[in-house]
Design a protein around this motif. Structure first.
Motif, mmCIF file in Angstrom:
data_model
loop_
_atom_site.group_PDB
_atom_site.id
_atom_site.type_symbol
_atom_site.label_atom_id
_atom_site.label_comp_id
_atom_site.label_asym_id
_atom_site.label_seq_id
_atom_site.Cartn_x
_atom_site.Cartn_y
_atom_site.Cartn_z
ATOM 1 N N LEU A 119 -12.992 1.291 -13.381
ATOM 2 C CA LEU A 119 -14.213 0.528 -13.676
ATOM 3 C C LEU A 119 -14.820 0.875 -15.032
ATOM 4 O O LEU A 119 -15.605 0.082 -15.567
ATOM 5 N N ARG A 120 -14.465 2.029 -15.592
ATOM 6 C CA ARG A 120 -15.076 2.453 -16.856
ATOM 7 C C ARG A 120 -14.061 2.537 -17.991
ATOM 8 O O ARG A 120 -14.119 1.775 -18.954
ATOM 9 N N ALA A 121 -13.121 3.453 -17.871
ATOM 10 C CA ALA A 121 -12.205 3.708 -18.986
ATOM 11 C C ALA A 121 -11.284 2.519 -19.266
ATOM 12 O O ALA A 121 -11.039 2.180 -20.431
ATOM 13 N N LEU A 122 -10.752 1.894 -18.228
ATOM 14 C CA LEU A 122 -9.794 0.817 -18.463
ATOM 15 C C LEU A 122 -10.427 -0.419 -19.105
ATOM 16 O O LEU A 122 -9.840 -0.974 -20.057
ATOM 17 N N PRO A 123 -11.602 -0.887 -18.659
ATOM 18 C CA PRO A 123 -12.217 -2.007 -19.387
ATOM 19 C C PRO A 123 -12.519 -1.682 -20.842
ATOM 20 O O PRO A 123 -12.353 -2.538 -21.730
ATOM 21 N N ARG A 124 -12.946 -0.435 -21.104
ATOM 22 C CA ARG A 124 -13.176 -0.034 -22.497
ATOM 23 C C ARG A 124 -11.880 -0.055 -23.294
ATOM 24 O O ARG A 124 -11.862 -0.435 -24.469
ATOM 25 N N GLY A 125 -10.776 0.340 -22.652
ATOM 26 C CA GLY A 125 -9.496 0.330 -23.329
ATOM 27 C C GLY A 125 -9.030 -1.078 -23.667
ATOM 28 O O GLY A 125 -8.497 -1.325 -24.758
ATOM 29 N N VAL A 126 -9.236 -2.010 -22.735
ATOM 30 C CA VAL A 126 -8.875 -3.403 -22.998
ATOM 31 C C VAL A 126 -9.724 -3.954 -24.143
ATOM 32 O O VAL A 126 -9.209 -4.613 -25.067
ATOM 33 N N ALA A 127 -11.018 -3.683 -24.100
ATOM 34 C CA ALA A 127 -11.906 -4.174 -25.154
ATOM 35 C C ALA A 127 -11.520 -3.602 -26.510
ATOM 36 O O ALA A 127 -11.512 -4.315 -27.527
ATOM 37 N N ALA A 128 -11.170 -2.321 -26.555
ATOM 38 C CA ALA A 128 -10.768 -1.703 -27.820
ATOM 39 C C ALA A 128 -9.485 -2.335 -28.355
ATOM 40 O O ALA A 128 -9.335 -2.564 -29.568
ATOM 41 N N GLY A 129 -8.551 -2.636 -27.448
ATOM 42 C CA GLY A 129 -7.315 -3.273 -27.870
ATOM 43 C C GLY A 129 -7.553 -4.659 -28.441
ATOM 44 O O GLY A 129 -6.954 -5.039 -29.460
ATOM 45 N N LEU A 130 -8.444 -5.409 -27.808
ATOM 46 C CA LEU A 130 -8.748 -6.749 -28.306
ATOM 47 C C LEU A 130 -9.489 -6.695 -29.644
ATOM 48 O O LEU A 130 -9.295 -7.559 -30.506
ATOM 49 N N ARG A 131 -10.333 -5.667 -29.813
ATOM 50 C CA ARG A 131 -10.998 -5.504 -31.116
ATOM 51 C C ARG A 131 -9.972 -5.219 -32.206
ATOM 52 O O ARG A 131 -10.073 -5.739 -33.322
ATOM 53 N N ASP A 132 -8.980 -4.390 -31.887
ATOM 54 C CA ASP A 132 -7.929 -4.115 -32.864
ATOM 55 C C ASP A 132 -7.183 -5.392 -33.220
ATOM 56 O O ASP A 132 -6.834 -5.628 -34.395
ATOM 57 N N LEU A 133 -6.907 -6.210 -32.221
ATOM 58 C CA LEU A 133 -6.229 -7.479 -32.479
ATOM 59 C C LEU A 133 -7.053 -8.350 -33.424
ATOM 60 O O LEU A 133 -6.516 -8.950 -34.367
ATOM 61 N N ALA A 134 -8.367 -8.406 -33.193
ATOM 62 C CA ALA A 134 -9.243 -9.217 -34.043
ATOM 63 C C ALA A 134 -9.281 -8.704 -35.471
ATOM 64 O O ALA A 134 -9.559 -9.467 -36.408
ATOM 65 N N ARG A 135 -8.982 -7.415 -35.648
ATOM 66 C CA ARG A 135 -8.970 -6.822 -36.981
ATOM 67 C C ARG A 135 -7.585 -6.891 -37.627
ATOM 68 O O ARG A 135 -7.331 -6.253 -38.644
ATOM 69 N N GLY A 136 -6.701 -7.647 -37.010
ATOM 70 C CA GLY A 136 -5.378 -7.821 -37.585
ATOM 71 C C GLY A 136 -4.370 -6.770 -37.193
ATOM 72 O O GLY A 136 -3.363 -6.590 -37.895
ATOM 73 N N ARG A 137 -4.589 -6.066 -36.071
ATOM 74 C CA ARG A 137 -3.654 -5.052 -35.594
ATOM 75 C C ARG A 137 -3.024 -5.542 -34.289
ATOM 76 O O ARG A 137 -3.601 -5.365 -33.218
ATOM 77 N N PRO A 138 -1.857 -6.156 -34.345
ATOM 78 C CA PRO A 138 -1.241 -6.774 -33.164
ATOM 79 C C PRO A 138 -0.986 -5.801 -32.016
ATOM 80 O O PRO A 138 -0.972 -6.206 -30.851
ATOM 81 N N ALA A 139 -0.786 -4.518 -32.319
ATOM 82 C CA ALA A 139 -0.510 -3.548 -31.257
ATOM 83 C C ALA A 139 -1.674 -3.441 -30.282
ATOM 84 O O ALA A 139 -1.491 -3.048 -29.126
ATOM 85 N N GLY A 140 -2.875 -3.810 -30.728
ATOM 86 C CA GLY A 140 -4.030 -3.770 -29.830
ATOM 87 C C GLY A 140 -3.847 -4.683 -28.637
ATOM 88 O O GLY A 140 -4.210 -4.324 -27.501
ATOM 89 N N ALA A 141 -3.274 -5.854 -28.867
ATOM 90 C CA ALA A 141 -3.021 -6.776 -27.759
ATOM 91 C C ALA A 141 -1.998 -6.196 -26.795
ATOM 92 O O ALA A 141 -2.111 -6.357 -25.565
ATOM 93 N N SER A 142 -0.986 -5.510 -27.330
ATOM 94 C CA SER A 142 0.032 -4.897 -26.478
ATOM 95 C C SER A 142 -0.574 -3.815 -25.592
ATOM 96 O O SER A 142 -0.264 -3.716 -24.402
ATOM 97 N N ARG A 143 -1.460 -3.004 -26.171
ATOM 98 C CA ARG A 143 -2.100 -1.955 -25.380
ATOM 99 C C ARG A 143 -3.002 -2.548 -24.307
ATOM 100 O O ARG A 143 -3.015 -2.084 -23.158
ATOM 101 N N ALA A 144 -3.773 -3.565 -24.680
ATOM 102 C CA ALA A 144 -4.641 -4.211 -23.700
ATOM 103 C C ALA A 144 -3.813 -4.808 -22.578
ATOM 104 O O ALA A 144 -4.160 -4.691 -21.384
#
Length: 307
Positions: A258-283
């Protein structure tokens, strides 16, 4: 305080790893009282290790095949006040035992564990989320920092007072690695919960200064292993809850989901928005990992209900 260190071995393929683990214990700033190597139903390996590790206590697993039986055999042979466990494919930093020992500064502290870092076979896979480092037996994002009480310790970097085993008994042989080819686990989780259920005043501490490095084989750095390990974790958690109940057996997992995993998904999507495709893979890996773990738990729970 005398600390016995137990290392469980099972395969000739880890010959060099076992010796590296033993050497790291020999080099501790705080000298271990004894080093016990337990060999899991492999007579040939037992004979070879007994010859090459003359300064260690090398014994055969006297219990059921698997990690729980090996740990129980090590505990029975240990003569120290505290029993520390180190994985056979890990190496401890020189201050490991000293920091574990420092945690026993109060009579209520029944166990102390430390930080386990991954030794990848190269660069860390860009898709592998740190929230799932438990997949490769390591401390994961979402665990406390510094020194803090926890529900359970991670088995490859943990220590317990001898009295803890008198209170809780040993590690359950039907939980964790054994004959099953699936990468099961959680024998230490079930033990820790059972200990605190029988002795509610007991405290288990995590101290991130007690550091070990855990080897990650190339096969375990692949997405196929990630999937199988997540599913197996769900199966293992079903066995844990059957033993200690769902409330205690899943309390930390609920908080992580409920805490760490949603934050991890959000961080991955932020990386994707910044042009880092690996963020989507992690999410995506977080979503897949959570789903497979839940599926494994459901399957394990269903098996318990079928007569």
């Amino acid at each position: 305080m005398r600390i016995s260190t137990v290392i469980c071995a099972y395969t000739d393929e880890r010959w060099d790893d076992v010796h590296a683990a033993v050497d790291s214990v020999r080099r501790q700033r705080r000298e271990p009282y004894e080093i016990i190597v337990v060999v899991d139903h492999n007579p040939g390996l037992h004979r070879r290790l007994k010859e090459s590790l003359a300064d260690c206590v090398v014994i055969e697993n006297a219990g059921a095949r698997g990690l729980s039986g090996g740990k129980n055999t090590g505990v029975a042979a240990a003569r120290g006040d505290v029993v520390a466990f180190l994985d056979d494919d890990a190496v401890a930093e020189p201050g490991w035992l000293a920091h574990l020992a420092a945690g026993y500064d109060g009579p209520r502290v029944a166990g102390v564990g430390g930080l386990t870092r991954p030794l990848w076979p190269g660069e860390r896979p860009a898709w592998f989320p740190e929230e799932f480092d438990w997949v490769v037996g390591c401390t994961y994002r979402g665990m406390p920092e510094g020194r803090a009480p926890v529900r359970n310790l991670m088995g490859g970097n943990a220590s317990f007072r001898r009295e803890a085993f008198e209170v809780a008994g040993g590690f359950a042989s039907h939980i964790g690695r054994g004959r099953d080819r699936r990468p099961l686990g959680c024998e230490e989780t079930e033990f820790c919960i059972r200990l605190r259920q029988r002795s509610p005043e007991s405290v288990l501490l995590f101290d991130d200064r007690a550091v070990i490095w855990h080897k990650v084989p190339a096969a375990r750095a692949r997405f196929a292993y990630f999937r199988s390990r997540c599913y197996a974790e769900g199966l293992s958690k079903a066995l844990v809850t059957a033993s200690v109940g769902g409330r205690d057996g899943l309390s930390s997992e609920r908080a992580h989901a409920l805490r760490a995993l949603p934050r991890g998904v959000a961080a991955g999507l932020r990386d994707l928005a910044r042009g880092r495709p690996a963020g989507a893979s992690r999410a995506g890996a977080i979503v897949v990992g959570l789903g497979l773990t839940a599926a494994g738990y459901a399957a394990g729970a269903m098996r318990r209900r079928v007569p």
